[in-house]
Design an enzyme around this catalytic site. Structure first.
Site, PDB file in Angstrom:
ATOM      1  N   SER A 170       0.824  -1.193   0.000  1.00 34.05           N
ATOM      2  CA  SER A 170       0.000   0.000   0.000  1.00 34.05           C
ATOM      3  C   SER A 170       0.868   1.256   0.000  1.00 34.05           C
ATOM      4  CB  SER A 170      -0.941  -0.068   1.205  1.00 34.05           C
ATOM      5  OG  SER A 170      -2.095   0.686   1.015  1.00 34.05           O
ATOM      6  N   ASP A 204      -8.669  -5.571  -6.056  1.00 38.56           N
ATOM      7  CA  ASP A 204      -8.331  -4.449  -5.176  1.00 38.56           C
ATOM      8  C   ASP A 204      -9.103  -3.206  -5.610  1.00 38.56           C
ATOM      9  OD1 ASP A 204      -7.181  -2.517  -3.556  1.00 38.56           O
ATOM     10  OD2 ASP A 204      -5.143  -3.285  -3.798  1.00 38.56           O
ATOM     11  N   HIS A 235      -7.254  -5.892  -1.370  1.00 38.60           N
ATOM     12  CA  HIS A 235      -6.041  -5.205  -0.897  1.00 38.60           C
ATOM     13  C   HIS A 235      -5.398  -6.055   0.202  1.00 38.60           C
ATOM     14  CE1 HIS A 235      -3.649  -1.586  -0.920  1.00 38.60           C
ATOM     15  NE2 HIS A 235      -3.877  -1.312   0.356  1.00 38.60           N
TER      16      HIS A 235
END
Length: 636
Positions: free
Chosen positions: A189, A293, A324
């Protein structure tokens, strides 16, 4: 100044001179570094000067680099680095671990397994607090120069190019004589985004990066082709600063001023776009992304991969069906082994054959993976299909029109759920049942010629695979996984630093359709993404906008559909005056990245008809996501 690399010297020279470290002969076996460094690691913090003064106190900001490294050896070691803003506010990994410190303020608990597993194998682990977060000075600027310099400065310190100290102010100089200077950056991320950004600086010493669900352009995280997702970087800055840092008010104001709500591209966004600097990347790249995602959307991977491929950067990729999610939580044993060999090759120089193995691994069905020598998205050919009264066809049909009325209360699942029923809120075009499998791999686009009835118009486009399937349930809160009550341990556990983590299992969903790509745009930006213009009702405007990167096989017997609508309420904000939008179908098209080329498409039975669309059973409609989509990026 480069330090010597004991592993890069000729083996004969090591043996004859007698200068090889004692552990060198035993450190590598079966192509993998071994846990021969058993002593309690050295744990310390070094504050590295960045050369920036984000908080305006007249002093160079220092960022905290918490270090765990092998003890009892004179052998220089490489570094695995995770630079993050989340070590005190939000946590890292599936269990949201935070950094912890002992009574003297020395680092004790390191989130994730990297120190537990890799330090005994001859690596140092360095966890960097980005400027303005946790114990670092300065201000976070959400992907800007402060963020990137935070991590780059630590690499420079490891290579003797930047000063480090044993205190946040004043203190004694500290050098990294224990390190080879070679660094591998990793992170999910935001952390992986920093790795992308630092690699794009071309900094010397960065040998590899492993970005997981990472951003390549911050504009595409908050905006899409002129339309806003409804949240802004200042919210993320306030979150990771934990609401404090009053000296960072000017930086926050710059974030507000530079991110207009209308979705235009501004200098703030171009400064946070790493794609133009992909040519400076000298590190190898092992990218991981979830095809489901909906937080860091797949366009972030696709455009970064294309830029790296165009420049011949050594690269490897895993594409999962998850959302994610870190691969440690969906393919744990294979991930640890692959990452281990990847770092051994690029940081220890181990000739273990990993660069000769398949470069791409794709999850085709839950827990079913296929490998490819190279990702087929690089070889896909564009196939252009046209909406018409007969469906989605290979040739444009002159004179065709369609229209819909923007209803901001509806979303893509409302549009897709009843394909056999007319809807005033969308236009739907489908192929007939495919006679062969059709694989889409890469980044497609939609071109529309649209006639708005009001001065403002937002557009959404969705590709749908209609047909029964069992998929990972990436729309659920776990985004394709579920935590179990058991644990597995990876590396050495130490007091205050456990190496054990909750096991997970795959969650699945039985569906009758799957949305495989989506894109959004503001028609007012048809001429320029940097400057919108009011629309003249009744006039046609042509605009091309991107679909998210996909890797999906539409099986034989399924149908591929294109849906065009207005505001997709799951993702984008509505225009000021929603209205009716007409489409000139002869000048509207979808460009698909097809593996096998256009002949594979035209041979798949595209004599489409609306009345051949399947009847979707209500109990097999994909559930709307329980995960929060329109949000500031977090490290969860």
């Amino acid at each position: 100044m480069r330090r010597s690399h004991w592993w890069a010297l000729p083996c004969a020279a090591l043996v004859l001179s007698g200068t090889a470290p004692v552990a060198a002969a035993d450190q590598v076996r079966d192509g993998r570094s071994q846990p021969v460094f058993a002593a309690e690691p050295v744990r310390e913090t070094v504050w590295v000067e960045t050369g920036l003064d984000g908080d305006g106190d007249g002093l160079s900001d220092r960022v905290a680099a918490d270090i765990a490294r092998p003890a009892g050896t004179d052998q220089p070691v490489p570094v695995i680095m995770d630079a993050s803003p989340y070590y005190s506010c939000c946590g890292r990994g599936n269990e949201s671990e935070l950094k912890t410190y002992d009574e003297q303020g020395r680092p004790l608990g390191f989130p994730l397994f990297y120190d537990n597993y890799f330090v005994p194998r001859g690596y140092a682990t360095v966890l960097v607090d980005l400027a303005g977060t946790n114990r670092s000075e300065g201000c976070v600027d959400v992907g800007g120069p402060s963020d990137i310099t935070s991590a780059k400065a630590v690499i420079d310190w490891l290579n003797g190019r930047s000063p480090g100290f044993d205190a946040p102010t004043g203190g004694n100089p500290v050098e990294a004589g224990w390190s080879t200077g070679d660094v591998g950056m990793i992170g999910k991320s935001y952390d992986g985004t920093i790795a992308n950004g630092v690699a794009a600086t071309g900094v010397e010493g960065l040998r590899t990066i492993v970005p997981i669900g990472a951003i390549s352009s911050w504009y595409d995280y908050y905006r899409s082709d002129g339309v806003s997702f409804g949240f802004d970087p200042v919210g993320l800055a306030e979150n990771v600063e934990e609401g404090g840092r009053p000296d960072c008010g000017p930086v926050k104001q710059q974030l507000i001023d530079g991110a207009p709500a209308n979705g235009d591209v501004t200098p703030l966004w171009t400064e946070r776009d790493h794609l133009p600097n992909a040519g400076q990347v000298t590190a190898s790249v092992f990218a991981v992304h979830g095809l489901g995602d909906l937080n860091v959307k797949t366009i972030q991977f696709g455009q970064w991969w294309d830029a790296l491929a165009a420049r011949g950067v050594p690269r490897k990729v895993w594409l999962s069906q998850t959302g994610h999610v870190d691969p440690f939580d969906f393919r744990r044993a294979e991930w640890v082994d692959t990452l281990h060999r990847w770092f051994d090759h690029w940081l220890l120089g181990v000739d273990n054959g990993i660069t000769e193995e398949p470069a791409a691994s794709i999850e085709r069905a839950p827990d079913t993976w296929v490998d490819e020598p190279d990702w087929s998205g690089e070889q896909a050919q564009d196939a252009v299909l046209y909406p018409s009264a007969d469906g989605l066809v290979p040739q444009p049909a002159p004179g065709g029109t369609a229209s819909f009325t923007d209803d901001p209360a509806l979303d893509e699942y409302d549009w897709a759920a009843q394909p056999d029923q007319p809807s005033p809120a969308r236009a739907l075009f489908s192929t007939a049942s495919l006679t062969d499998d059709l694989r889409l791999a890469g980044t497609g686009s939609v071109t529309v010629t649209a006639v708005p009835s009001t001065p403002t118009a937002h557009l959404s486009a969705v590709l749908v695979d209609y047909g029964p399937a069992t998929t990972r349930d990436y729309l659920s809160p776990g985004e394709g996984i579920r935590n179990l009550r058991t644990e597995s341990c990876w590396g050495e556990s130490r007091p205050g630093d456990d190496s054990c983590y909750l096991d997970t299992e795959t969650t699945t969903a039985d569906v009758d359709f799957e949305i495989i790509a989506r894109g959004w745009a503001d028609l007012a930006n048809h001429a320029s993404l940097s400057e919108e213009e009011p629309l003249e009702p009744g006039q046609p405007y042509t605009m091309t906008f991107r679909l998210a990167t996909a890797d999906h096989v539409v099986p034989a017997g399924h149908q591929l559909a294109l849906i065009i609508g207005g505001t997709d309420s799951m993702f984008i904000v509505p225009p000021g005056q929603p209205g009716q939008i007409g489409l000139d179908l002869a000048q509207t098209s979808v460009t698909l990245p097809v593996v096998g080329g256009a002949p594979a498409v035209t041979a798949s039975g595209l004599e489409a008809a609306f009345d051949r669309l399947p009847q979707v059973r209500p109990d097999r409609v994909p559930p709307r996501p329980d995960v929060q989509l329109n949000r500031d990026e977090t490290g969860s």
